[in-house]
Scaffold this active site. Sequence first.
Site, short mmCIF file in Angstrom:
data_model
loop_
_atom_site.label_atom_id
_atom_site.label_comp_id
_atom_site.label_asym_id
_atom_site.label_seq_id
_atom_site.Cartn_x
_atom_site.Cartn_y
_atom_site.Cartn_z
N SER A 1 0.86 10.79 19.99
CA SER A 1 1.27 11.47 18.77
C SER A 1 2.54 12.29 19.03
CB SER A 1 0.11 12.34 18.26
OG SER A 1 0.31 12.71 16.92
N ASP B 1 -0.34 5.70 19.19
CA ASP B 1 -0.71 5.90 17.78
C ASP B 1 0.19 6.87 17.04
OD1 ASP B 1 -2.59 4.76 15.96
OD2 ASP B 1 -3.37 6.78 15.64
N HIS C 1 -7.61 8.12 15.87
CA HIS C 1 -6.25 8.53 16.23
C HIS C 1 -6.12 8.82 17.73
CE1 HIS C 1 -2.31 10.27 16.03
NE2 HIS C 1 -2.73 11.49 16.25
#
Length: 430
Positions: free
Chosen positions: A190, A216, A342
């Site tokens: 991220s 992700d 996630h």
Amino acid sequence: MSGLAKGFAKTTLSALPPPPPDPSPRSSEEGVEAVYDDSSSSSSLSSTGTVVPTSSLKAAPAPPVGWSDFFEQELYLDYQTDSLRAQYHVYLTAPSAPNAPLFVCHHGAGSSALSFAPFALELRKLLPTAGVLSLEARDHGSVVASPSSNNAILDFSLPVLTLDALAMIRLTQAKLAWPSLPPLVLVGHSLGGAVLTSVAATFQLGPSVLGYAVLDVVEGSAMDALSSMSALLRSRPSTFPTLQAAIDWHLRSRTLRNPASARASVPSLLVELPSGEWTWRTDLAATQPFWAGWFEGLSRKFLEARGAKLLLLAGTDRLDKELMIGQMQGKFQMHVFPAAGHFIHEDLPAKTAAAVAEFFKRNDRSTLVLPPKVSELLAQASARRDTSTAFRGQAEPNHPEAHDSYEPGFVDTPGAATTVLPQTRLSMSG
């Protein structure tokens, strides 16, 4: 099973033979400690968000897991300039062999270095001599303050976080007295993916960077999600009565889907209040002015920075147009894990480690056999020519070799005319 159902079974079905035992282990929904198994639905597809175990079936919760189960060292790295005084916090398992790689990991916003703990353990199973360095961002475990006021410097802009990451890598090198950096693979989740992509784009670590993996996060979907981030933060509990309650919330809300990873990472996200309750270590609302700057231009930077590229996603819907074009052009390697949320590296640590280890092996320069340089070939030819000339000068007048003509520049030496290279394929496009 409820008490009523148990009574019915006892009175009505007592005459039947007992059913065979269930060979499958009880899940974490039944209060039993679950070992992370990222090959099944137990960690990713179960309904932990809706099913709450009853107190009669809930076993004693497993305690949180310490960092020493995953890393060899916990380092505090001091750094000071005229404008800041920092104490960076990292976890490290150093490479144990020459030319062994070092995987540099960076967590996402609101997370911590221990989010890579199970991943580091799985990676070392596949690459036993590899090292893992997990960085912790400012106000997430690292402390960066003003030298004059001693107040925390809450600058979370991407260029500043990039400088922090570079400083942690160089300070680790100095701490361990490495004469040069080992081969590096950067792995960021991220926000951490944006930071380490920026690190690769600066090229300040030189050719040590073999490649970088982003977990992700892509520019398009990240920018689209920013509008709902404030509401998401407001929906979180502000405090927890115990660490176990915080772990349970992460699993029940499906923020994390792996109980073992939650026990390792969640405690590091919290600090204890004087009341005995636990609250979040990082005030994510304070980072809101920097959110857009984290992801703007990320896709272009990911495609253009030097080094091999790996993108791991929880779904193909996360690809934006620029990355779709790049993927069709073969500019990066991609894996999709639809069973993960996630936090791919926490939900599926073994599969994530396998993808990253394979990525390293495909781009490991130490396995390449390069052809000799032109200068080396000329020097070898000159040496052979001198030797051949000296030999002919000593030959007898009637010996055939004394009358053979010599063609400069041609050396008929077995095995020296051809250099054979192995069929090695690189996925480097930067």
